[in-house]
Scaffold this active site. Structure first.
Site, PDB file in Angstrom:
ATOM      1  CE1 TYR A  66      -4.439   1.396   0.546  1.00 30.63           C
ATOM      2  CE2 TYR A  66      -3.597   2.289   2.655  1.00 30.63           C
ATOM      3  CZ  TYR A  66      -4.381   2.253   1.758  1.00 30.63           C
ATOM      4  OH  TYR A  66      -5.592   2.918   1.672  1.00 30.63           O
TER       5      TYR A  66
ATOM      6  CG  HIS B 289      -4.321   4.326  -3.240  1.00 29.68           C
ATOM      7  ND1 HIS B 289      -5.508   4.393  -3.967  1.00 29.68           N
ATOM      8  CD2 HIS B 289      -4.216   3.165  -2.422  1.00 29.68           C
ATOM      9  CE1 HIS B 289      -6.137   3.038  -3.719  1.00 29.68           C
ATOM     10  NE2 HIS B 289      -5.485   2.634  -2.904  1.00 29.68           N
TER      11      HIS B 289
ATOM     12  NE  ARG C 229      -9.179   6.196   8.445  1.00 27.33           N
ATOM     13  CZ  ARG C 229      -8.763   5.173   7.556  1.00 27.33           C
ATOM     14  NH1 ARG C 229      -9.559   4.252   7.327  1.00 27.33           N
ATOM     15  NH2 ARG C 229      -7.906   5.368   6.787  1.00 27.33           N
TER      16      ARG C 229
ATOM     17  CE  LYS D 229      -8.264  -4.663  -2.037  1.00 28.99           C
ATOM     18  NZ  LYS D 229      -7.879  -3.323  -2.845  1.00 28.99           N
TER      19      LYS D 229
HETATM   20 CA    CA Z   1      -4.010  -3.740  -4.300  1.00 32.40          CA
END
Ligand code: CA
Length: 438
Positions: A140, A145, A154, A264
């Site tokens: 991540y 992003h 949030r 995912k």
């Molecule tokens: Ca991903």
């Protein structure tokens, strides 16, 4: 980390004419690895290297005696149905085969005659996932992003406090990886519609893509043995374009407290070609961290990282709807970003993943996480581009999209170009969403 050598010389030309075109993804300076066979045949899968619009069939080249004795074992390993054995051999061997191929493919090479008989046109080929992926980990690493997504869910607390300290990731599955051209039915799953009292099992209503780079591990480490950041890149075979399809409605309902799960793991699409770390050497730049941000802990920091830990890779997403395809209209660009904007580097991902003694194996795959740039139009997912469905995108033919519809094909492209270096590309990563199964 790779340094520049004769294989990067931008003046090199190949006797494969198509490799010398300025817009080719695969000039002689690239030489990415994949696994292929002639389309529609029962031929054995085997390794190949892209050159122009052709593939060097490495099994055929080995059999034809193209390679010297020192290189032959590497070429033989590439004749297998996955690149894992070759990946196990390590960077000196990968580099030796690259050099031999570079010399054999150059204009004027004495080996052109025999190697010409080992070419297969890419137009006649089909591909498979180039390595047997034992474990897949999704990171991540784009702070843009993470901030964009955090803001949607949030608004008062978009970026969680650990983000600037840890390369965040989770363990995924390798069982549903596919290659460019993959088409899959819209997944079914549990989703909670806004305002509903209870969830339902239904086809995904918020189907999205994620623009990522896949990072293939070459040599692994033993259990309990951390890979120091200074050695991390020598364990990485190369990078491939990667679309980590995501069901946003499943994700929103399931992700707390343990993270993504069925949102995912129904499909993820790789481009067929792995661009080696050595091929990426000319496009490196300093990895930086704003002085106002926390600097990395020592195990995530180092001189090589600071000198050239970032990689300048342009990343593009395009969309072709069914109606566009029927009308003969080309795919239209949705975003253009760059991997140099990633908050965490490839070496930091490897060092962090192994710091606790976790073993990586040849052929393991990391996803970089969705790569979004600092500008809103550089976002690497529809979740961000459409503000979670609140702001539809209007396509050139007047169609609108918030999320993907059946028949939509997402195409990802990536390339490196810099003054004084050749332009190299990653090949297309295309995938299509089909209607859900009944
Ligand atoms: Ca991903």
């Amino acid at each position: 980390m790779s340094t520049l050598n004769e294989t990067h010389d931008p003046s090199l030309k190949s006797w494969v004419e198509s490799a010398n075109r300025e817009d080719s993804d695969f000039p002689i300076q690239n030489l990415p690895f994949g696994v292929f066979r002639r389309r529609g045949t029962a031929e054995a899968w085997r390794g190949g290297v892209a050159i122009g619009d052709q593939i060097v069939d490495l099994a055929a080249a080995y059999a034809a005696g193209v390679f010297d004795a020192a290189i032959a074992p590497a070429a033989a390993a590439c004749g297998e149905a996955s690149l894992n054995s070759f990946m196990t051999m390590g960077p000196a061997v990968w580099s030796g085969l690259r050099l031999a191929l570079s010399r054999a493919l150059r204009e004027g090479s004495a080996r052109a005659g025999v190697l010409r008989g080992c070419l297969v046109a890419q137009a006649d080929a089909e591909y498979t996932v180039p390595a047997s992926v034992g474990d897949y980990t999704d990171f991540y690493t784009s702070i843009h992003h993470a901030t964009n997504v955090g803001r949607l869910f949030r608004p008062d607390n978009p970026l969680l406090p650990n983000y600037k300290w840890i390369p965040i990731g989770y363990h995924g599955r390798g069982s549903t990886l596919g290659v460019s051209g993959q088409a899959f039915p819209r997944p079914r799953g549990q989703l909670m519609r806004p305002g509903a009292a209870a969830p339902v099992l239904a086809p995904c209503e918020r189907m999205d893509y994620e623009l990522e780079l896949g990072i293939f591990i070459g040599t692994g480490n033993g259990i309990g043995q951390a890979i120091p950041i200074g050695e991390a890149e020598s364990h990485v075979f190369g990078l491939a374009l990667f679309n980590d399809w995501s069901a946003r409605d499943f994700q929103a309902w399931e992700y707390q407290p343990l993270g993504p799960f069925l949102s995912k793991n129904f499909a993820s699409t790789l481009a067929p070609w792995i661009v080696t770390m050595e091929a990426l050497a000319p496009y490196r730049s300093a990895w930086t961290r704003p002085a106002s941000d926390p600097q990395p802990l020592p195990y995530l920091d180092g001189a090589r990282l600071r000198e050239q830990g970032a990689i300048d890779i342009a990343l593009e997403v395009l969309l072709q709807t069914q109606r566009m395809r029927d009308a003969g209209q080309p795919a239209t660009r949705l975003s253009l970003g760059n991997f140099a904007d990633s908050y965490w580097s490839v070496s930091q991902m490897v060092a962090h993943h192994t710091v606790n003694g976790c073993a990586l194996n040849p052929g393991d795959l990391f996803g970089s996480g969705t790569q979004s740039g600092p500008k809103p139009e550089q976002a690497g997912s529809l979740l961000e581009l459409s503000l979670n469905g609140k702001q539809p995108l209007t396509l050139p033919n007047g169609e609108q999209r918030t999320f993907l519809e059946d028949g939509d094909t997402v195409v990802m492209r990536a390339w490196c170009s810099r003054p004084g270096a050749a332009r190299i590309g990653f090949g297309d990563c295309a995938g299509t969403v089909l209607p859900a199964l009944a």
